[in-house]
Scaffold this active site. Sequence first.
Site, PDB file in Angstrom:
ATOM      1  N   MET A 155       0.851  -1.192   0.000  1.00 50.47           N
ATOM      2  CA  MET A 155       0.000   0.000   0.000  1.00 50.47           C
ATOM      3  C   MET A 155       0.889   1.246   0.000  1.00 50.47           C
ATOM      4  SD  MET A 155      -3.416  -0.982   2.041  1.00 50.47           S
ATOM      5  CE  MET A 155      -2.852  -0.755   3.693  1.00 50.47           C
ATOM      6  N   GLY A 156       2.166   1.058  -0.350  1.00 53.33           N
ATOM      7  CA  GLY A 156       3.074   2.201  -0.453  1.00 53.33           C
ATOM      8  C   GLY A 156       3.622   2.640   0.886  1.00 53.33           C
ATOM      9  N   GLN A 208      -2.846 -12.567   7.510  1.00 61.01           N
ATOM     10  CA  GLN A 208      -3.083 -12.207   6.109  1.00 61.01           C
ATOM     11  C   GLN A 208      -2.470 -13.268   5.186  1.00 61.01           C
ATOM     12  OE1 GLN A 208      -2.817  -8.132   4.277  1.00 61.01           O
ATOM     13  NE2 GLN A 208      -0.766  -8.782   3.733  1.00 61.01           N
ATOM     14  N   GLY A 247       5.187 -10.186   3.940  1.00 55.28           N
ATOM     15  CA  GLY A 247       5.914 -10.145   5.200  1.00 55.28           C
ATOM     16  C   GLY A 247       5.195 -10.957   6.266  1.00 55.28           C
ATOM     17  N   GLN A 248       5.988 -11.588   7.134  1.00 56.19           N
ATOM     18  CA  GLN A 248       5.414 -12.405   8.204  1.00 56.19           C
ATOM     19  C   GLN A 248       4.683 -11.568   9.263  1.00 56.19           C
ATOM     20  OE1 GLN A 248       8.158 -15.081  10.481  1.00 56.19           O
ATOM     21  NE2 GLN A 248       6.797 -14.466  12.151  1.00 56.19           N
ATOM     22  N   HIS A 291       8.970   1.026   3.577  1.00 58.34           N
ATOM     23  CA  HIS A 291      10.024   1.050   4.594  1.00 58.34           C
ATOM     24  C   HIS A 291      10.939  -0.148   4.368  1.00 58.34           C
ATOM     25  CE1 HIS A 291       7.693  -2.073   6.534  1.00 58.34           C
ATOM     26  NE2 HIS A 291       6.637  -1.268   6.610  1.00 58.34           N
ATOM     27  N   SER A 319       6.299  -0.809  10.439  1.00 55.86           N
ATOM     28  CA  SER A 319       4.968  -0.652   9.858  1.00 55.86           C
ATOM     29  C   SER A 319       4.816   0.801   9.434  1.00 55.86           C
ATOM     30  CB  SER A 319       3.909  -0.983  10.922  1.00 55.86           C
ATOM     31  OG  SER A 319       2.669  -0.414  10.573  1.00 55.86           O
ATOM     32  N   GLY A 347      11.172  -2.971   5.638  1.00 57.68           N
ATOM     33  CA  GLY A 347      10.494  -4.269   5.534  1.00 57.68           C
ATOM     34  C   GLY A 347      10.044  -4.542   4.100  1.00 57.68           C
ATOM     35  N   HIS A 348       9.379  -3.549   3.482  1.00 58.30           N
ATOM     36  CA  HIS A 348       8.940  -3.724   2.083  1.00 58.30           C
ATOM     37  C   HIS A 348      10.153  -3.936   1.176  1.00 58.30           C
ATOM     38  CE1 HIS A 348       5.567  -0.940   3.493  1.00 58.30           C
ATOM     39  NE2 HIS A 348       4.913  -1.983   3.042  1.00 58.30           N
TER      40      HIS A 348
HETATM   41  O1  PAF Z   1      -0.155  -5.982   3.398  1.00 53.11           O
HETATM   42  C1  PAF Z   1      -0.583  -5.006   2.738  1.00 53.11           C
HETATM   43  O2  PAF Z   1       0.080  -3.974   2.586  1.00 53.11           O
HETATM   44  C2  PAF Z   1      -1.964  -5.097   2.092  1.00 53.11           C
HETATM   45  O3  PAF Z   1      -2.850  -5.781   2.901  1.00 53.11           O
HETATM   46  C3  PAF Z   1      -1.913  -5.695   0.676  1.00 53.11           C
HETATM   47  C4  PAF Z   1      -1.459  -7.142   0.693  1.00 53.11           C
HETATM   48  C5  PAF Z   1      -1.001  -4.878  -0.219  1.00 53.11           C
HETATM   49  C6  PAF Z   1      -3.317  -5.669   0.060  1.00 53.11           C
HETATM   50  O4  PAF Z   1      -3.798  -4.382  -0.036  1.00 53.11           O
END
Ligand code: PAF
Length: 288
Positions: free
Chosen positions: A28-29, A158, A152-153, A32, A190, A34-35
């Site tokens: 979702m942009g 999710q 990510g864990q 950080h 986060s 982690g991404h």
């Molecule tokens: O984990 C997230 O950032 C969101 O839930 C995802 C998987 C991008 C779906 O919108």
Amino acid sequence: MFKLIRKIEDLNSWHASNSKAIGLVPTMGNLHVGHLSLVNKSLNENSVTLVTIFVNPKQFGPNEDFAEYPRTLERDCELLKEELDKFSGKELVVFAPASTDEIYPDGFSTIISVNGISEILCGADRPGHFDGVTTVVHRLFNISKASTAYFGQKDYQQVKVIQRMVLDMGLQIDIKTLPISRDEDGLARSSRNQYLTTEARQMALTLPKTLSQIEKLLTSDSWLNSGVEINKILETSLSDKRWNYLEIKDANNLNEVTPNTNKVVILGAFKVDKTRLIDNRLVKINYA
Ligand code: PAF
């Protein structure tokens, strides 16, 4: 090569010229470390990485932070270009839909809903949240044509919900999960951490500290023997209304722990002011 795409039709034209397997990192942009570790893994494993950046309205409840959620596309692209620069001969495509209509065109009426596992833990606190997640992730899997997707864990539930959807729907995509990325003080990274004041951040550390306490008990004794001490921690914690939940589940399926369980996940959701944080620990156990 770096490319930013804002429209589905442009994504489809790009697909027409791409023959390589695609690694997908849905986000979702407001990226950080982690991404970026997910992106790094995908760049390592695939010639082409597609990062999606879309703040999905369907997974936010009516009183949640959809409007305030940080949108930082320019900075995100800079960070992704820096990550790409660590590799040679790789392609990184960012799909950041210019409008919500690109993902949910007029008349969009489908909901993908995974029963059971979507309704506990975060699903109990945030009704409809996982339906929003699975609906968008299913759509992203389709439009990305990816063969592997990276998550990510930190969002353990999710991942489990998505794995269930992939299995049930027979989707041809491999789901890979990477360990939680933490700041030096132990707080899981986060995008929502930036809402925290210094004081609130100190309070937020209750979450990783409590999970560590339980983890320590579970690694030093069996499930049955550590039960009394762990129950005391659960009871004391849950009498504090800032905890949305603190639970220990079978790590495979988020069911209750049984004598057949060999790995558990300790999951917590903790609210500081208006910021809700989640975290978890995976622990191998001896039942008796
Ligand atoms: O984990 C997230 O950032 C969101 O839930 C995802 C998987 C991008 C779906 O919108």
